[in-house]
Write an enzyme that holds these catalytic residues in place. Structure first.
Site, PDB file in Angstrom:
ATOM      1  N   GLN A  72      -9.885  -4.069  -3.176  1.00 23.29           N
ATOM      2  CA  GLN A  72     -11.204  -3.666  -2.683  1.00 23.29           C
ATOM      3  C   GLN A  72     -12.292  -4.026  -3.696  1.00 23.29           C
ATOM      4  OE1 GLN A  72     -12.075  -2.012   0.393  1.00 23.29           O
ATOM      5  NE2 GLN A  72     -14.024  -2.773  -0.349  1.00 23.29           N
ATOM      6  N   ARG A 125     -13.191  -8.809   1.748  1.00 24.14           N
ATOM      7  CA  ARG A 125     -11.764  -8.542   1.498  1.00 24.14           C
ATOM      8  C   ARG A 125     -10.947  -9.812   1.778  1.00 24.14           C
ATOM      9  NH1 ARG A 125      -9.798  -3.354   1.662  1.00 24.14           N
ATOM     10  NH2 ARG A 125      -7.916  -4.388   0.917  1.00 24.14           N
ATOM     11  N   ASP A 138     -17.359   6.837  -1.313  1.00 19.93           N
ATOM     12  CA  ASP A 138     -16.082   6.757  -0.608  1.00 19.93           C
ATOM     13  C   ASP A 138     -15.829   8.124   0.035  1.00 19.93           C
ATOM     14  OD1 ASP A 138     -13.527   5.927   0.235  1.00 19.93           O
ATOM     15  OD2 ASP A 138     -12.586   6.306  -1.706  1.00 19.93           O
ATOM     16  N   ARG A 144       0.881  -1.182   0.000  1.00 18.52           N
ATOM     17  CA  ARG A 144       0.000   0.000   0.000  1.00 18.52           C
ATOM     18  C   ARG A 144       0.911   1.222   0.000  1.00 18.52           C
ATOM     19  NH1 ARG A 144      -5.239   1.348   3.624  1.00 18.52           N
ATOM     20  NH2 ARG A 144      -6.064  -0.007   2.000  1.00 18.52           N
ATOM     21  N   CYS A 203     -16.233   1.308   0.910  1.00 20.06           N
ATOM     22  CA  CYS A 203     -15.043   0.509   1.236  1.00 20.06           C
ATOM     23  C   CYS A 203     -14.627   0.639   2.684  1.00 20.06           C
ATOM     24  CB  CYS A 203     -13.903   0.883   0.297  1.00 20.06           C
ATOM     25  SG  CYS A 203     -13.324   2.591   0.463  1.00 20.06           S
ATOM     26  N   HIS A 241      -7.499   0.859  -6.218  1.00 23.53           N
ATOM     27  CA  HIS A 241      -7.670  -0.004  -5.045  1.00 23.53           C
ATOM     28  C   HIS A 241      -8.274  -1.329  -5.528  1.00 23.53           C
ATOM     29  CE1 HIS A 241      -7.846  -1.256  -1.033  1.00 23.53           C
ATOM     30  NE2 HIS A 241      -8.717  -0.416  -0.522  1.00 23.53           N
TER      31      HIS A 241
HETATM   32  N1  NVA Z   1     -10.043   6.624  -1.256  1.00 18.07           N
HETATM   33  C1  NVA Z   1      -9.670   6.197   0.081  1.00 18.07           C
HETATM   34  C2  NVA Z   1      -9.893   4.729   0.247  1.00 18.07           C
HETATM   35  C3  NVA Z   1      -9.564   4.201   1.620  1.00 18.07           C
HETATM   36  C4  NVA Z   1      -9.728   2.727   1.737  1.00 18.07           C
HETATM   37  C5  NVA Z   1      -8.222   6.553   0.353  1.00 18.07           C
HETATM   38  O1  NVA Z   1      -7.391   6.395  -0.539  1.00 18.07           O
HETATM   39  O2  NVA Z   1      -7.926   7.023   1.444  1.00 18.07           O
HETATM   40  N1   CP Z   2     -11.120  -0.359   2.679  1.00 20.09           N
HETATM   41  C1   CP Z   2      -9.847  -0.333   3.104  1.00 20.09           C
HETATM   42  O1   CP Z   2      -8.884  -0.507   2.332  1.00 20.09           O
HETATM   43  O2   CP Z   2      -9.698  -0.133   4.426  1.00 20.09           O
HETATM   44  P1   CP Z   2      -8.326   0.117   5.203  1.00 20.09           P
HETATM   45  O3   CP Z   2      -7.786   1.452   4.733  1.00 20.09           O
HETATM   46  O4   CP Z   2      -8.696   0.109   6.642  1.00 20.09           O
HETATM   47  O5   CP Z   2      -7.367  -0.988   4.847  1.00 20.09           O
END
Ligand code: NVA
Ligand code: CP
Length: 316
Positions: free
Chosen positions: A131, A292, A224, A101, A264, A128
């Site tokens: 997800q 997930r 989101d 990540r 998500c 993502h």
């Molecule tokens: N769009 C959000 C998704 C978090 C799971 C982010 O990137 O923070």
């Molecule tokens: N949806 C998701 O990726 O959650 P986290 O940021 O908690 O991993």
């Protein structure tokens, strides 16, 4: 050939269906599949925060019979000059796959370039895709399939979730509508790629600004956060332009009867979604979060089994 999963379209429509089918079987027989017994290890690296991704990979790798190595990269040498290429070459000697990540998609591309094992995108600024496998598994469970269903994503149409809904939804043969305010609209390059995929799957892609038009008759309503990780100080007003895009009871009433709601998580209750909707009967959000685990177990199994070891991995 090393199979990476950096973007949703790294799986063909047939491969995506295979992974989702395997995920459904793994969910039905949760401890019955142990392809990583040995145990083989999987490294899961975080440049950004996480709850679901961290824990679902940790638990999932263990359930596959493997050993999860969860690493916060602040504790590594990434911040003091070690390249991702070198890190990938080293980790490939230890593990069966690397999950990352991070921020820019160039970072995960660099990691993949140095790796001789599969690399999985656990969220970047651009996409993502893990997800989306969970989201599609949820749609499949609720509707018996994905093809032909209408998915409306409303909110920040310029973020990673919007991009992944476009690519993965089109791959799944869905009619994907993405609606966001001016200044936060979908990336035209991603939209063009999704439209190209949709030609082959019978899906379609629409880019809109009107949230009501997007959700009209839709089977799946998704949203989101309006402020993704790393955007906290970008100087943009990430509230006012989004207010008409809140997923609330009034907006949901315009969807198809029996529509489901996805998010998500983490949710910012009272901003992009109301408590009433998130906790209401049409919310599939906690099934989505559970999925997930099952989707990533299937994905790792698919990628590791599909990868033919590169010479670097076999070197003494
Ligand atoms: N769009 C959000 C998704 C978090 C799971 C982010 O990137 O923070
Ligand atoms: N949806 C998701 O990726 O959650 P986290 O940021 O908690 O991993």
């Amino acid at each position: 050939m090393i199979r990476h999963f950096l973007r949703d379209d790294d799986l063909s429509p047939a491969e995506q269906a295979t992974v989702l089918e395997l995920a459904a079987r793994m969910k039905a027989d949760r401890f019955g599949y142990q392809p990583l017994t040995g145990p083989r290890s999987v490294a899961v690296l975080f440049d950004k925060q996480s709850l679901r991704t961290r824990t679902s990979f940790d638990v999932g790798i263990a359930e596959l019979g493997g050993h999860p190595l969860i690493v916060d990269t602040q504790g590594t040498h990434f911040g003091r000059g070690e390249t991702l290429t070198d890190a990938a070459r080293v980790l490939s000697r230890y593990v069966a796959a690397i999950v990352l990540r991070t921020y820019g998609d160039d970072r995960i591309a660099e990691l993949a370039g140095g790796a001789s094992v599969p690399v999985v995108n656990a969220l970047t600024d651009g996409f993502h895709p893990c997800q989306l496998l969970a989201d599609l598994l949820t749609v499949r469970e609720r509707f018996g399939g994905t093809a032909g269903r209408i998915l409306a994503y409303v909110g920040d149409a310029a973020n990673n979730m919007a991009n992944s809904y476009l690519l993965a939804g089109a791959t799944a043969g869905m009619h994907v509508r993405v609606a966001g305010p001016v200044g936060f609209s979908a990336d035209p390059v991603v939209v063009a790629r999704a439209a190209e995929i949709a030609v082959g799957t019978g899906g379609s892609v629409s880019v809109l600004t009107d949230p009501a038009e997007a959700v009209k008759g839709a089977d799946v309503i998704a949203t989101d956060t309006w402020t993704s990780m790393g955007q906290e100080d970008d100087g943009l007003d990430r509230n006012t332009p989004f207010l008409p895009y809140q997923v609330n009871a009034e907006l949901l009433a315009q969807a198809a009867p029996g529509a489901i709601v996805l998010h998500c998580l983490p949710a910012h209750r009272g901003e992009e979604i109301t408590d009433e909707v998130l906790d209401g009967p049409q919310s599939a959000v906690f099934d989505q979060a559970e999925n997930r685990l099952h989707a990533q177990k299937a994905l790792l199994t698919f990628l590791i089994e599909a990868t033919i070891p590169a010479p670097d991995a076999a070197a003494p």
